[in-house]
Design an enzyme around this catalytic site. Sequence first.
Site, PDB file in Angstrom:
ATOM      1  N   ASP A 290     -83.145  84.910 -15.295  1.00 11.74           N
ATOM      2  CA  ASP A 290     -83.394  84.041 -16.452  1.00 11.74           C
ATOM      3  C   ASP A 290     -82.210  83.070 -16.621  1.00 11.74           C
ATOM      4  O   ASP A 290     -81.765  82.812 -17.737  1.00 11.74           O
ATOM      5  CB  ASP A 290     -83.630  84.853 -17.731  1.00 11.74           C
ATOM      6  N   HIS A 294     -76.510  76.538 -20.790  1.00 12.69           N
ATOM      7  CA  HIS A 294     -76.170  75.609 -21.869  1.00 12.69           C
ATOM      8  C   HIS A 294     -74.648  75.456 -21.802  1.00 12.69           C
ATOM      9  O   HIS A 294     -73.963  76.345 -21.300  1.00 12.69           O
ATOM     10  CB  HIS A 294     -76.560  76.192 -23.235  1.00 12.69           C
TER      11      HIS A 294
END
Length: 429
Positions: A290, A294
């Site tokens: 996953d 960011h």
Amino acid sequence: MSSDAELVLKGALLPDGRVADISIAGGKIIHVGAARRADQTIDCTGQLCLPGAVDMHVHMRGGATQGYKEDWVSGSQSALAGGVTAVVDQPNTIPPLTGTDAFGARVAEATRDAYCRFGINGYVSGESDITGLWEAGALAFGETFAAASSYGGAVSPKELAQVFPVIADLGALVTLHCEDVLPGDDTSLAAHAALRPEEGETTCMEMVAAQFPPGLSAHFCHLSSPLSAAAAMTALPASFEVMPHHLFLSIEEHGTVPEGCCKVNPPVRYEKTRKALWEMWDAIPVIASDHAPHTAEEKSQPFSAAPSGIPGVETLVPLLLAQVYRGRIALSSLLEKVVYTPAHLLGIPVSTLLPGAPADLALYPRQKTETITADLLHSRAGWTPYEGMQGVFPGITCVGGHLSYRRNEFSRRDDLWLPGRGYKCTQAE
Ligand code: NCD
Ligand code: ZN
């Protein structure tokens, strides 16, 4: 001068305990045993050779607006430096991949920039052109947002009921993000976990499974607790994946990074749940990352403003291989979860390390672990929640016999796209 092999990896330890020379030509392994005559020979004494891992859940970002978080160059290099030779990109891009134009643009971007093999999934919503995406080469459908997450709005049960029969008829795989999101203030890891509870994952899985038509191949993404894993194994006809962050991080133990860095959907759970998930190791079909990068700035905002997602494609195999070296898990079980089962579910060629298999592989130091630090890693995110933990990183990663990663340098080859079975080439002859 002509020769039998283009490349020989000499004296590597194989997963079955043999020490052998691996001869490679035409992108494939042609012989495992004594070396064939070769153009190039690399001494691999002291190296463990493993098949390249398939990470079936990554978000490579890029596109017009998200390249500051990651793009196909940095993301695929990060994959290779972690022994991952194939990634499956999730379609919650900006814009999402609901139609063939956006899908084609995504394939073109990855074809231009990626250093590792890649598959690209189609987005699932009431507006999606499922058949068009399948014929354009979608590898699978999803992750399907049955609950809202970063860059993905929730798809209603009504839309799922519309779309699932189309996917089932195509014989495609659908992957599912299941959670139940409660209203409330999202101020800490504990609050985030309470608002996206373990029980909610299971309830949502049951709700979604109630819409499955006969014969649908379904796969649950990132299950965070033994409760939902047990539900997938017993009641529901589907495979599932578990992520390293649910095995290595918890509300109590989230390393040296700010709490917002470990904000992810589904959330990291308490130590008790994390340990219980390890107890289920043998029953877990797939481990994927996953990888959801960011920036440090975005993740350092007040908790409620920080976006959800953790970078992890480069640390997926290294963290787990360190556990193999510690004697906690068997090497064969790791390979099942990061190579063979994902390749089988996706229907892509698998690098078995046998003659005839694609020469997708990585060479790791034997019994030597390294302390993980962000400076070692290649993701544009620039931080890792696994700072200070032990990992085993490859020194060489080959894709189709090409030395794609060696001595911390990367080299690109062409022909890396893994289209799905529905792909119909529409280019003029
Ligand atoms: C993912 C992202 O940032 O794209 N975030 C996350 O918390 N897992 C989306 C997702 O997989 O839900
Ligand atoms: Zn998700």
